[in-house]
Write a protein that holds these residues in place. Structure first.
Motif, PDB file in Angstrom:
ATOM      1  N   ALA A 115       0.824  -1.201   0.000  1.00 12.63           N
ATOM      2  CA  ALA A 115       0.000   0.000   0.000  1.00 12.63           C
ATOM      3  C   ALA A 115       0.863   1.258   0.000  1.00 12.63           C
ATOM      4  CB  ALA A 115      -0.926  -0.010   1.206  1.00 12.63           C
ATOM      5  N   VAL A 116       2.025   1.169   0.668  1.00 13.84           N
ATOM      6  CA  VAL A 116       2.931   2.311   0.752  1.00 13.84           C
ATOM      7  C   VAL A 116       4.228   1.947   0.036  1.00 13.84           C
ATOM      8  CG1 VAL A 116       4.200   3.832   2.308  1.00 13.84           C
ATOM      9  CG2 VAL A 116       1.934   2.986   2.958  1.00 13.84           C
ATOM     10  N   PRO A 117       4.752   2.834  -0.823  1.00 16.40           N
ATOM     11  CA  PRO A 117       6.004   2.523  -1.522  1.00 16.40           C
ATOM     12  C   PRO A 117       7.127   2.164  -0.561  1.00 16.40           C
ATOM     13  CG  PRO A 117       4.977   4.458  -2.479  1.00 16.40           C
ATOM     14  CD  PRO A 117       4.184   4.124  -1.243  1.00 16.40           C
ATOM     15  N   THR A 118       7.866   1.112  -0.900  1.00  9.83           N
ATOM     16  CA  THR A 118       9.016   0.702  -0.107  1.00  9.83           C
ATOM     17  C   THR A 118      10.248   1.400  -0.662  1.00  9.83           C
ATOM     18  OG1 THR A 118       8.014  -1.443   0.356  1.00  9.83           O
ATOM     19  CG2 THR A 118      10.392  -1.253   0.685  1.00  9.83           C
ATOM     20  N   THR A 119      10.597   2.528  -0.047  1.00 10.44           N
ATOM     21  CA  THR A 119      11.709   3.352  -0.523  1.00 10.44           C
ATOM     22  C   THR A 119      12.977   3.009   0.248  1.00 10.44           C
ATOM     23  OG1 THR A 119      10.233   5.166  -1.123  1.00 10.44           O
ATOM     24  CG2 THR A 119      12.548   5.705  -0.792  1.00 10.44           C
ATOM     25  N   VAL A 120      14.038   2.682  -0.479  1.00 12.37           N
ATOM     26  CA  VAL A 120      15.327   2.405   0.141  1.00 12.37           C
ATOM     27  C   VAL A 120      16.356   3.422  -0.351  1.00 12.37           C
ATOM     28  CG1 VAL A 120      17.164   0.699   0.489  1.00 12.37           C
ATOM     29  CG2 VAL A 120      14.775  -0.040   0.349  1.00 12.37           C
ATOM     30  N   PHE A 121      16.523   3.522  -1.670  1.00 17.44           N
ATOM     31  CA  PHE A 121      17.454   4.505  -2.237  1.00 17.44           C
ATOM     32  C   PHE A 121      16.768   5.840  -2.504  1.00 17.44           C
ATOM     33  CE2 PHE A 121      20.582   1.245  -4.251  1.00 17.44           C
ATOM     34  CZ  PHE A 121      20.955   0.865  -2.977  1.00 17.44           C
ATOM     35  N   GLY A 122      15.472   5.819  -2.854  1.00 14.75           N
ATOM     36  CA  GLY A 122      14.770   7.067  -3.108  1.00 14.75           C
ATOM     37  C   GLY A 122      13.405   6.827  -3.711  1.00 14.75           C
TER      38      GLY A 122
ATOM     39  N   ALA B 217      22.797   9.277 -16.080  1.00 14.92           N
ATOM     40  CA  ALA B 217      23.583  10.493 -16.283  1.00 14.92           C
ATOM     41  C   ALA B 217      24.987  10.393 -15.680  1.00 14.92           C
ATOM     42  CB  ALA B 217      22.852  11.682 -15.667  1.00 14.92           C
ATOM     43  N   GLY B 218      25.283   9.258 -15.032  1.00 13.90           N
ATOM     44  CA  GLY B 218      26.604   9.066 -14.444  1.00 13.90           C
ATOM     45  C   GLY B 218      26.719   9.502 -12.998  1.00 13.90           C
ATOM     46  N   ASN B 219      25.600   9.844 -12.373  1.00 14.32           N
ATOM     47  CA  ASN B 219      25.637  10.253 -10.963  1.00 14.32           C
ATOM     48  C   ASN B 219      25.646   9.039 -10.046  1.00 14.32           C
ATOM     49  OD1 ASN B 219      25.286  13.108 -11.615  1.00 14.32           O
ATOM     50  ND2 ASN B 219      23.184  12.543 -12.158  1.00 14.32           N
ATOM     51  N   PRO B 220      26.537   8.981  -9.058  1.00 14.99           N
ATOM     52  CA  PRO B 220      26.592   7.829  -8.155  1.00 14.99           C
ATOM     53  C   PRO B 220      25.372   7.777  -7.241  1.00 14.99           C
ATOM     54  CG  PRO B 220      28.103   9.536  -7.411  1.00 14.99           C
ATOM     55  CD  PRO B 220      27.576   9.983  -8.736  1.00 14.99           C
ATOM     56  N   ILE B 221      24.721   6.621  -7.184  1.00  9.36           N
ATOM     57  CA  ILE B 221      23.561   6.424  -6.317  1.00  9.36           C
ATOM     58  C   ILE B 221      23.980   5.753  -5.021  1.00  9.36           C
ATOM     59  CG2 ILE B 221      21.327   5.263  -6.097  1.00  9.36           C
ATOM     60  CD1 ILE B 221      21.161   5.347  -9.166  1.00  9.36           C
ATOM     61  N   ALA B 222      24.795   4.708  -5.147  1.00 13.40           N
ATOM     62  CA  ALA B 222      25.196   3.958  -3.959  1.00 13.40           C
ATOM     63  C   ALA B 222      26.518   3.252  -4.196  1.00 13.40           C
ATOM     64  CB  ALA B 222      24.127   2.935  -3.583  1.00 13.40           C
TER      65      ALA B 222
ATOM     66  N   GLU C 197      29.039   8.015  -3.146  1.00 13.50           N
ATOM     67  CA  GLU C 197      30.351   7.355  -3.121  1.00 13.50           C
ATOM     68  C   GLU C 197      30.934   7.298  -1.709  1.00 13.50           C
ATOM     69  OE1 GLU C 197      32.681   7.957  -7.089  1.00 13.50           O
ATOM     70  OE2 GLU C 197      31.862   9.913  -6.520  1.00 13.50           O
ATOM     71  N   SER C 198      30.086   7.543  -0.723  1.00 16.35           N
ATOM     72  CA  SER C 198      30.529   7.532   0.674  1.00 16.35           C
ATOM     73  C   SER C 198      30.705   6.110   1.184  1.00 16.35           C
ATOM     74  CB  SER C 198      29.499   8.253   1.548  1.00 16.35           C
ATOM     75  OG  SER C 198      29.810   8.119   2.926  1.00 16.35           O
ATOM     76  N   THR C 199      31.543   5.955   2.184  1.00 21.40           N
ATOM     77  CA  THR C 199      31.632   4.703   2.940  1.00 21.40           C
ATOM     78  C   THR C 199      31.616   5.018   4.441  1.00 21.40           C
ATOM     79  OG1 THR C 199      34.057   4.768   2.783  1.00 21.40           O
ATOM     80  CG2 THR C 199      32.883   3.423   1.152  1.00 21.40           C
ATOM     81  N   GLU C 200      31.004   6.165   4.794  1.00 20.04           N
ATOM     82  CA  GLU C 200      30.918   6.563   6.193  1.00 20.04           C
ATOM     83  C   GLU C 200      29.658   5.986   6.833  1.00 20.04           C
ATOM     84  OE1 GLU C 200      31.350  10.728   6.848  1.00 20.04           O
ATOM     85  OE2 GLU C 200      32.930  10.964   5.332  1.00 20.04           O
ATOM     86  N   ALA C 201      29.751   5.711   8.115  1.00 15.39           N
ATOM     87  CA  ALA C 201      28.652   5.060   8.836  1.00 15.39           C
ATOM     88  C   ALA C 201      27.347   5.848   8.740  1.00 15.39           C
ATOM     89  CB  ALA C 201      29.048   4.864  10.298  1.00 15.39           C
ATOM     90  N   LYS C 202      27.431   7.170   8.724  1.00 17.66           N
ATOM     91  CA  LYS C 202      26.211   7.985   8.685  1.00 17.66           C
ATOM     92  C   LYS C 202      25.470   7.850   7.361  1.00 17.66           C
ATOM     93  CE  LYS C 202      28.576  12.225   7.127  1.00 17.66           C
ATOM     94  NZ  LYS C 202      27.901  12.295   5.819  1.00 17.66           N
ATOM     95  N   ASP C 203      26.140   7.359   6.330  1.00 17.23           N
ATOM     96  CA  ASP C 203      25.539   7.216   5.000  1.00 17.23           C
ATOM     97  C   ASP C 203      25.151   5.775   4.683  1.00 17.23           C
ATOM     98  OD1 ASP C 203      25.742   9.965   4.203  1.00 17.23           O
ATOM     99  OD2 ASP C 203      27.901   9.663   4.000  1.00 17.23           O
ATOM    100  N   LEU C 204      25.220   4.898   5.695  1.00 22.99           N
ATOM    101  CA  LEU C 204      24.863   3.495   5.477  1.00 22.99           C
ATOM    102  C   LEU C 204      23.377   3.372   5.100  1.00 22.99           C
ATOM    103  CD1 LEU C 204      25.760   0.463   5.718  1.00 22.99           C
ATOM    104  CD2 LEU C 204      24.905   0.554   8.075  1.00 22.99           C
TER     105      LEU C 204
ATOM    106  N   VAL D 112      18.854  -9.176   4.454  1.00 18.93           N
ATOM    107  CA  VAL D 112      19.112  -7.755   4.229  1.00 18.93           C
ATOM    108  C   VAL D 112      18.530  -6.956   5.393  1.00 18.93           C
ATOM    109  CG1 VAL D 112      18.835  -5.821   2.648  1.00 18.93           C
ATOM    110  CG2 VAL D 112      18.947  -8.156   1.743  1.00 18.93           C
ATOM    111  N   PHE D 113      19.369  -6.105   5.985  1.00 16.02           N
ATOM    112  CA  PHE D 113      18.947  -5.277   7.120  1.00 16.02           C
ATOM    113  C   PHE D 113      19.119  -3.804   6.738  1.00 16.02           C
ATOM    114  CE2 PHE D 113      20.762  -9.236   8.665  1.00 16.02           C
ATOM    115  CZ  PHE D 113      19.763  -9.722   9.503  1.00 16.02           C
ATOM    116  N   LEU D 114      18.041  -3.034   6.794  1.00 14.09           N
ATOM    117  CA  LEU D 114      18.148  -1.605   6.547  1.00 14.09           C
ATOM    118  C   LEU D 114      18.928  -0.945   7.676  1.00 14.09           C
ATOM    119  CD1 LEU D 114      14.541  -0.825   5.245  1.00 14.09           C
ATOM    120  CD2 LEU D 114      16.589  -1.409   3.928  1.00 14.09           C
ATOM    121  N   ALA D 115      19.484   0.223   7.405  1.00 12.67           N
ATOM    122  CA  ALA D 115      20.364   0.881   8.379  1.00 12.67           C
ATOM    123  C   ALA D 115      19.660   1.159   9.698  1.00 12.67           C
ATOM    124  CB  ALA D 115      20.915   2.173   7.784  1.00 12.67           C
TER     125      ALA D 115
END
Length: 216
Positions: free
Chosen positions: A21-28, A83-88, A107-114, A132-135
């Protein structure tokens, strides 16, 4: 009304896999379509710098590409848009027993961007099962998604948590062209309101784990 998603003729989902019923958004939210989305994933086996996966819609338009780092070719992948923009950034966590991977924004690998963590359900498996576990799921008691794949059967299914609700299905196709030019072709059906960029990321990681198994 036009949607900013890969084109699809809007078939109805099966009764066994009800539409969330509600979109499952992970990346956007821009990657959640209100109808099933079919994607073709081409794995380039013989490649140097153009990336190792290309993802297109049913009309052949490029939706995503996946590139590896030259320095850490087997341990890091970057999912980029048309367009070449990094998503994940998808990164293998070294020295872990359960084949643990982590996904970060851009292109981050910092914990806050997990964004999410993925690992094998168990050490010994006849068929690959990944949790799979979401942040936000820091306890990791119950997985948010589960991937079950059989590379012998050339297929995999993504489920919502521990349920039997299917959110995406992948099938691997061998063609004469793929054999001659060294490419593997996958087709993926992502169910309505499911983040299809997230599903592509899961399949890329599943393929990497499969490649490790073949190398052992």
């Amino acid at each position: 009304m036009a949607y900013p998603y890969p084109y699809q003729q809007q078939p109805q989902p099966s009764a066994s896999a009800p539409m969330p019923a509600v979109p499952t958004t992970v990346f956007g939210p821009q990657y959640c379509a209100p109808y099933p989305v079919d994607l073709a994933i081409v794995k380039k086996v013989m490649t140097i710098s153009d990336g190792n996966f290309v993802v297109t819609d049913i009309n052949g338009n490029i939706v995503f590409k996946v590139k590896g780092s030259l320095l850490t070719l087997r341990d890091r992948r970057v999912l980029i848009d048309a367009a070449g923009n990094p998503i994940a950034t998808l990164r293998r966590k070294i020295m872990t027993a359960h084949d643990r991977w982590q996904a970060y924004r851009g292109e981050s690998t910092e914990a806050k961007d997990l964004i999410f963590t993925l690992k094998r359900s168990s050490l010994i498996q006849f068929k690959t099962k990944l949790d799979v576990f979401l942040a936000t799921n820091t306890k990791e008691d119950v997985c948010d998604f589960k991937v079950k794949g059989s590379w012998f059967e050339r297929s995999c299914v993504v489920y919502a948590g521990e349920s039997n609700t299917i959110v995406a299905q992948m099938h691997k196709k061998h063609t004469v062209q793929s054999i001659l030019i060294g490419k593997d072709n996958f087709t993926v059906t992502v169910y309505p309101n499911i983040d299809y960029a997230f599903i592509v990321a899961l399949i890329v990681i599943l393929d990497e784990i499969n490649e490790d198994e073949k190398a052992e």
